[in-house]
Structure formats: structure tokens, C-alpha cells
Design an enzyme around this catalytic site. Structure first.
Site, PDB file in Angstrom:
ATOM      1  N   LYS A 136      -2.816  14.210   7.951  1.00 51.55           N
ATOM      2  CA  LYS A 136      -1.661  14.476   7.098  1.00 51.55           C
ATOM      3  C   LYS A 136      -1.933  14.151   5.632  1.00 51.55           C
ATOM      4  O   LYS A 136      -1.471  14.865   4.740  1.00 51.55           O
ATOM      5  CB  LYS A 136      -0.437  13.717   7.588  1.00 51.55           C
ATOM      6  CG  LYS A 136      -0.494  12.215   7.456  1.00 51.55           C
ATOM      7  CD  LYS A 136       0.769  11.575   7.988  1.00 51.55           C
ATOM      8  CE  LYS A 136       0.689  10.066   7.937  1.00 51.55           C
ATOM      9  NZ  LYS A 136       0.619   9.541   6.558  1.00 51.55           N
ATOM     10  N   THR A 137      -2.686  13.069   5.355  1.00 49.95           N
ATOM     11  CA  THR A 137      -2.959  12.708   3.957  1.00 49.95           C
ATOM     12  C   THR A 137      -3.753  13.816   3.274  1.00 49.95           C
ATOM     13  O   THR A 137      -3.517  14.150   2.105  1.00 49.95           O
ATOM     14  CB  THR A 137      -3.721  11.372   3.877  1.00 49.95           C
ATOM     15  OG1 THR A 137      -2.975  10.373   4.571  1.00 49.95           O
ATOM     16  CG2 THR A 137      -3.913  10.939   2.437  1.00 49.95           C
ATOM     17  N   ASP A 153       6.028  11.253   2.400  1.00 48.90           N
ATOM     18  CA  ASP A 153       5.149  10.883   3.516  1.00 48.90           C
ATOM     19  C   ASP A 153       5.919  10.014   4.511  1.00 48.90           C
ATOM     20  O   ASP A 153       6.856   9.296   4.125  1.00 48.90           O
ATOM     21  CB  ASP A 153       3.942  10.119   2.949  1.00 48.90           C
ATOM     22  CG  ASP A 153       2.851   9.904   3.986  1.00 48.90           C
ATOM     23  OD1 ASP A 153       2.831  10.618   5.003  1.00 48.90           O
ATOM     24  OD2 ASP A 153       2.001   9.023   3.762  1.00 48.90           O
ATOM     25  N   GLU A 154       5.548  10.061   5.788  1.00 49.20           N
ATOM     26  CA  GLU A 154       6.148   9.231   6.852  1.00 49.20           C
ATOM     27  C   GLU A 154       7.681   9.365   6.861  1.00 49.20           C
ATOM     28  O   GLU A 154       8.415   8.378   6.910  1.00 49.20           O
ATOM     29  CB  GLU A 154       5.752   7.753   6.670  1.00 49.20           C
ATOM     30  CG  GLU A 154       4.262   7.478   6.618  1.00 49.20           C
ATOM     31  CD  GLU A 154       3.575   7.569   7.978  1.00 49.20           C
ATOM     32  OE1 GLU A 154       4.215   8.033   8.937  1.00 49.20           O
ATOM     33  OE2 GLU A 154       2.401   7.164   8.083  1.00 49.20           O
ATOM     34  N   GLN A 172       6.125   8.897  16.284  1.00 50.13           N
ATOM     35  CA  GLN A 172       5.636   7.612  15.770  1.00 50.13           C
ATOM     36  C   GLN A 172       6.719   6.866  14.989  1.00 50.13           C
ATOM     37  O   GLN A 172       6.419   6.018  14.158  1.00 50.13           O
ATOM     38  CB  GLN A 172       4.407   7.825  14.886  1.00 50.13           C
ATOM     39  CG  GLN A 172       3.210   8.374  15.644  1.00 50.13           C
ATOM     40  CD  GLN A 172       1.965   8.444  14.780  1.00 50.13           C
ATOM     41  OE1 GLN A 172       1.314   7.433  14.501  1.00 50.13           O
ATOM     42  NE2 GLN A 172       1.617   9.640  14.345  1.00 50.13           N
ATOM     43  N   ARG A 211      -4.315   4.676  18.738  1.00 50.04           N
ATOM     44  CA  ARG A 211      -5.196   3.933  17.821  1.00 50.04           C
ATOM     45  C   ARG A 211      -6.643   3.995  18.297  1.00 50.04           C
ATOM     46  O   ARG A 211      -7.567   3.733  17.530  1.00 50.04           O
ATOM     47  CB  ARG A 211      -4.797   2.449  17.726  1.00 50.04           C
ATOM     48  CG  ARG A 211      -3.416   2.107  17.176  1.00 50.04           C
ATOM     49  CD  ARG A 211      -3.058   2.852  15.911  1.00 50.04           C
ATOM     50  NE  ARG A 211      -2.331   4.083  16.227  1.00 50.04           N
ATOM     51  CZ  ARG A 211      -2.132   5.065  15.371  1.00 50.04           C
ATOM     52  NH1 ARG A 211      -2.617   4.995  14.162  1.00 50.04           N
ATOM     53  NH2 ARG A 211      -1.465   6.157  15.727  1.00 50.04           N
TER      54      ARG A 211
END
Length: 674
Positions: free
Chosen positions: A43-44, A238-239, A269, A627
Site C-alpha cells: 500500500k505504501t 493511510d490506514e 486489520q 506477520r
């Protein structure tokens, strides 16, 4: 790569390294856009490429705003963007062109900028103080004493919990009183009223206020809202799944006119409901913005196919979610392991034994391993086992650098160099080091300042008439005022670092450290802490175009709210990481151990009364699973001690869901076999 080369790859997905979905998001340049970015889907990269593409299409850099939740994310985005498009920053400090860059910052940083311009419209001074946790607790303690609330009913930390909870939901003290359904909540709501009144009287705000007051400013002053919204033509968030009510409303206020809003996030998430985040915001984005385009990023570049299969199987059990399925870019992989051990001690010993054996493999280092748990009470047996095995480890978390006494003292002194020092900073150091100014004298000064409606600093400097005080106290006040005045009088152009060093030397703070601490090593460590603040000031001054102490202190305080700062420092060590699953969000490790997979721990017993809460616990487990890059091991203890006595446990329902056995009779919690 220069600007033209980097942008040519955006125009050609085959050469850009972007997959089809990423390319679609990068090249959707107007209107509302929801980018559903699953775990590990890049995403970044999408956000930075999209900003670069906007600039290529002639959107002025300064008209682009990118908002994140952490300083780490903001800095990473800035670095990536600068490597792609270069910088338009002038070489000459103070140039008129200095602001012609995209603004990429956290929500709190954005709100500080807005409030520093216009908070006076709400009755606060433009040079308001920002209270940290220690200042908040001190104020909460005073308020609870004033309203005579017994400690058993409500502690300062509990009052602050409720105040923050209400503020994150944009609730006023009156709203809180109306919705209180217990004696403790009712008293907390009364405390909230006093807390807000005292903050305003002191010209201060807390971190939740930065959001709440910005929202209030926009609501009560439409002209200011329009003015702030007009600063930008494009907004990227973002997020988005982590937004609380205030953040959600601020976003709508800023994007409502131009409607060029791109939000990136993953409802799967969303794990921060306990601090005000509402997953509904991302679930209902298309309802809020009916013409929104939705792009799904589903290709996971982090984990193996075997791990992603378990993650997908688990998260499908949540009914309220956007429909999407992660696809692993890394085929195959080891099937995740599920272990059951007799006790929590055996679980810890076997996990550590497994890590030891894996460390003997070529290429494995302690930093490649993470042990994830649900609650902060769980790591003790793992720490014991790791120590006995002499395996280096870090327990991620602990005291923030900015919670240390020396740092708070030094920052309070730096505040005195501003035109109007805030009261809380002055009170902290007025008698540190000792100047003979006791509590009774301070109370006399405060009462006089309140009755005369003058600032406490004016009392200290003698600009306002002081009350009758002893000669010793008068000399102490004069001594402090003269030392600050001497530093303030340094020639124009003197560096902030030189001012800070002279101030700390003048007030003889080193002697204070030597007086308090007996051990030479302890003294040296404390003094080194002060030095680190000076180093931070030097670094800030070398990079800032128009450096000021106010901006530096704001930056430090805002940075301190970002738990990732301390976490990043810890994770640089070559050691096994022990952390909660909440702390692990945004991180990745080659090998992950998720421990304590039992009903009552994960999902936590407090969540079991509500399917909505269990759904969040499921998302938390999903975050833990994703993770892992190459190897995932989950474990549980068949018995766990409660007050010294072993109690039988039940396997977590998530173990059955992960493995596709949710329809098994054992799903409801029957203990599985070892």
C-alpha cells in the site's frame, strides 16, 4: 532514477513493478477512491506512486495532502517520494518557495498546524501548551481530590481512560453525563467537565483535543473550514480503517468540496476499537461517497501460500467485511504448526527450544523471530526461558524516552525561552534545582496570579506585582528570571542549540542530577539523556527551513505519541522480539510464534459477550498470522495457573477456524488432543 524516468514507469504498468490493481489505483487521479489493501500488498508503494503521478499530471505539489497515523509511516512515505520525484525545496532558508512540497504528516501534526493558526477562535491562546501523559495524570489527580472521589471508585488513569474514550467519539462532557451508566462513569463525566475547564484556563490541550478542537473549529466556523479545505486539492489517507469519529469528520470537512479523496486501508486489520477506531468508516465508504471507485489489492508479497491459506480461512468467518481474498506471490511454504503443551511453562520452554534449534540453521539470526501474545501478562515465562537459554531478546514497549524526569525538566526549561511560557512547564522547574521556593510560596503566587488575572511568568519576572514573599523566595524567582533573560538576550541568529546549552549550564542542572543520584553510572546515564535532547534539537535545526523552539517542542511531543519511535529503536537490536499482536501491526518476521491460543486469552474473555468484539479479536489473530513471512507456529497450554493453581483451558475457536474445522463440534471450545 530521475523524475521523468520514475513517472514514465507509472504510465507503463509492464515496466513499473506495479501489478494491475496497483496500477489502477495509481492512475485513478480524481474523485473518491477506496483502495482495499490487504496485508503485505504494497500500500505504501501505491500511495507514493499515486502522489508522484498527481504531480506529473500538473497538480501543484503544495496542493497535495497525505495523512498517516504514525511518524514512521509519514517519514517512510516522504523518503520514497523524494527518491522518485526529487525535491523542489530551495537551498536558501526562508525562501518564499519553501512550502512548495506535498504535505505528508500525521493527523495530530495536521491538527496542530490548523490550531496554531486559528484556535484563538475557540478561546485558547495561539501558543497553547500540549499536555503529555504525566501532565494529564497530575491534573486528573487534582480534580479527583477536588470532587472527593474515593480511589477505589476512580483512579486518575481510569478518569483519563474515560475522557479519552469520550473525546475519540466526539462526545462533550454533557454528552458523557447523559450516557453514563454506572457510578464510576458518572463521576468520570463530572471529572471530564472540570478537566476540560482547567485545561482551557491553563491555555493547554491534550492529544485528543488536537482532533476534537479541530473538528469543533470546523463545525462552529464554516469560513475557517472552507479556508483550511482550500489549501489542498487532493487528500490521501493511510490506514483509513483506524479512523475515529473526529478524524472521520475532519476528513469529510477537508475533502467535501473538491472530492478528490483517496483512502487506503484494510477492514480485516481494524484492531483499535478500544482507542476509538470504527471499522464502519471503511465499510461504509461507498455509502458516504456514492460515486467512489473501489480497487482491491489482493496480491500478498510477504507470506508464503501456506500461511496465506490459513489467514484467508480465518478471516472469512467475519461476516461484516469487504469481500476480498489474499493471493500469495510466494507459492508453497511450510504448513503452519499447531502445538499443545501441558502448562504455560512448558509452552514457553518448548517455544524457546524451537527457536534455539532454528538459530542453528545457516542464515538465521535472533532478529528473525517474534513471539506474539495477546496480553501484557503473558511474556514472563518466555523471558525466563530465553534468559536461561542465553538467547537475546527484547520486550517491545516500556517507558518512553520522553517520560524520563530529565527530559521533562529540560523541555520545560526550553519552554521558558518562548514569549509566553505555559504554566505547567514553569511549575515543573520553578524549584528544580532548588531555589528555596516551596509549595506554600508557589500556591501564594498562583492565587495572586488568578485574582489579578495575570500570568504566573509575569509574577516570576516582576512584570506583575508579586505577593508578600520571603527574601529567599524573592531571590529564587529573580535568579530564575535573570538566567532566562540572559539566554533570551543572546544575539539574533544564535543557534537554538547554543541557547539550550547555555540555559542548562546557567541553571546548573548537572548539579541537580549529581544531587539526586548517588551512583556515578546512573548520573552519567541521566546526563546523557539530556545530551540526547540537545542532539535532537541540533538535528531538527539542521533540517528546518525556519527553525523555532515552538515547532521543535511540538514535533517532539507529537513524535512521543507515536509508539513506533521507541519500537523501531528496540527492533534494531539483534534479538528475539516479544510483543503483543497490537504492537506487531505493520511489522513482519521470517518466523513467528503466536502463543496462548486459548479461549479467554485469544479471543480475550472481555470480548466474549459480543460477536462484534469477537470479530475484532479475529482480526487481531489475522494480523498476527500475517506477520509471518516463512514459518508460523501457534501454541496453547492445556492448563494455566490462576492464583497459583492449575486450571484447564479450552483451545481457541480461532485454531478451528484457521484449519477449516469451524463446523467441528469442538469449535465451541472442547479441548483438542495433544
Amino acid at each position: 532514477m530521475n523524475f521523468d524516468e520514475s513517472m514514465s514507469v507509472v504510465a507503463n504498468p509492464a515496466n513499473s513493478g506495479l501489478n494491475d490493481a496497483q496500477w489502477e489505483a495509481v492512475n485513478t487521479l480524481s474523485g473518491p477512491l477506496l483502495v482495499l489493501a490487504g496485508a503485505g500488498t504494497g500500500k505504501t508503494r501505491v500511495i507514493t506512486f499515486r502522489i508522484a503521478n498527481l504531480i506529473k499530471h500538473r497538480v501543484p505539489r503544495e496542493k497535495i495532502l497525505g495523512v498517516t497515523f504514525t511518524n514512521k509511516a509519514a517519514n517512510e512515505m516522504k523518503e520514497r517520494l523524494e527518491s522518485m520525484i526529487g525535491s523542489s525545496k530551495p537551498t536558501r532558508r526562508g525562501s518564499d518557495d519553501e512550502a512548495k512540497e506535498p504535505t505528508i504528516c500525521t493527523f495530530h501534526s495536521l491538527c496542530v498546524r490548523i490550531l496554531r493558526r486559528r484556535i484563538d477562535q475557540l478561546g485558547y491562546p495561539l501558543k497553547f501548551a500540549i499536555y503529555g501523559r504525566g501532565d494529564q495524570e497530575s491534573l486528573a489527580r487534582t480534580i479527583l481530590r477536588e470532587i472527593k472521589v474515593p480511589d477505589k471508585l476512580l483512579k486518575p488513569a481510569q478518569l483519563l481512560f474515560w475522557v479519552s474514550h469520550w473525546k475519540c467519539k466526539s462526545m462533550t462532557p454533557d454528552d458523557a453525563l447523559m450516557h453514563s451508566d454506572s457510578d464510576a462513569q458518572h463521576m468520570a463525566a463530572i471529572g471530564y467537565q472540570r478537566y476540560q475547564r482547567q485545561l482551557k484556563l491553563k491555555g493547554a490541550v491534550d492529544f485528543d483535543d488536537l482532533l476534537l478542537l479541530t473538528e469543533k473549529l470546523f463545525y462552529e466556523h464554516p469560513a475557517i473550514r472552507a479556508e483550511e479545505a482550500a489549501r489542498f486539492d487532493h487528500l490521501l489517507v493511510d490506514e483509513y480503517q483506524d479512523t475515529n469519529t473526529s478524524q472521520y469528520r475532519i476528513i469529510k470537512s477537508l475533502a467535501g468540496q473538491h472530492r478528490n479523496l483517496c483512502v487506503v486501508g484494510d477492514d480485516d486489520q481494524s484492531i483499535y476499537a478500544w482507542r476509538g477506531a470504527e471499522v464502519e468508516h471503511i465499510l461504509a465508504f461507498s455509502r458516504d461517497w456514492p460515486d467512489a471507485k473501489v480497487v482491491r489489492l489482493e496480491e500478498n508479497y510477504r507470506s508464503t501460500e501456506a500461511i496465506i491459506h490459513y489467514a484467508n480461512t480465518l478471516i472469512r468467518c467475519n461476516s461484516q467485511r469487504h469481500d476480498k481474498v489474499l493471493r500469495a506471490a510466494r507459492p508453497g511454504g511450510d504448513i503452519p504448526i499447531i502445538n499443545q503443551w501441558e502448562t504455560e511453562t512448558e509452552e514457553a520452554e518448548e517455544v524457546v527450544r524451537s527457536i534455539e534449534s532454528r538459530l542453528n540453521l545457516k542464515g538465521r539470526e535472533p532478529r528473525d523471530f517474534a513471539i506474539l501474545f495477546r496480553t501484557n501478562e503473558q511474556p514472563r515465562p518466555f523471558e525466563t526461558a530465553l534468559r536461561e537459554a542465553k538467547v537475546p531478546y527484547i520486550l517491545v514497549g516500556g517507558m518512553s524516552f520522553f517520560d524520563r524526569k530529565e527530559v521533562k525538566d529540560f523541555l520545560s526549561y526550553l519552554r521558558l525561552l518562548e514569549d509566553e511560557p505555559d504554566e505547567i512547564s514553569l511549575l515543573r522547574i520553578i524549584n528544580t534545582p532548588a531555589r528555596g521556593i516551596g509549595k506554600k510560596s508557589i500556591e501564594t503566587l498562583l492565587n495572586k496570579a488568578v485574582s489579578e488575572k495575570v500570568s504566573l511568568w509575569d509574577m516570576v519576572t516582576g512584570k506583575a506585582e508579586r505577593p508578600k514573599l520571603t527574601v529567599k523566595v524573592q531571590n529564587g524567582l529573580r535568579d530564575l528570571a535573570e538566567k532566562v533573560a540572559e539566554v533570551r538576550a543572546m544575539p539574533e541568529g544564535t543557534s537554538l542549540v547554543d541557547k539550550a546549552r547555555l540555559l542548562i549550564e546557567k541553571v546548573q542542572y548537572r548539579y541537580e542530577i549529581d544531587r539526586i543520584y548517588d551512583e556515578p553510572d546512573d548520573r552519567e546515564a541521566r546526563w546523557n539523556t539530556v545530551e540526547q535532547v540537545v542532539n535532537a534539537l541540533a538535528e531538527y535545526e539542521s533540517k528546518a527551513r525556519r527553525p523555532s523552539l515552538t515547532k521543535f517542542l511540538d514535533k517532539l511531543l507529537l513524535g512521543d505519541q507515536d509508539a513506533n519511535n521507541e519500537k523501531e529503536k528496540q527492533l534494531k537490536k539483534n534479538a528475539v522480539a516479544l510483543m503483543t499482536m497490537h504492537a506487531a501491526k505493520g511489522l513482519e518476521f521470517p518466523e513467528v510464534y503466536i502463543v496462548g491460543m486459548e479461549e479467554g486469552i485469544l479471543p480475550h474473555h472481555r470480548s466474549l459477550q459480543s460477536e462484534e468484539n469477537v470479530a475484532e479479536e479475529r482480526r487481531l489473530c489475522y494480523v498476527g498470522v500475517t506477520r509471518a513471512e516463512e514459518r508460523l507456529t501457534m501454541s496453547m497450554a492445556l492448563t494455566r495457573k490462576k492464583w497459583g493453581k492449575p486450571r484447564d483451558t479450552d483451545a481457541s475457536r480461532f485454531l478451528f477456524e484457521l484449519t477449516g474445522q469451524a463446523d467441528d463440534p469442538a469449535y465451541t471450545g472442547r479441548k483438542s488432543q495433544k
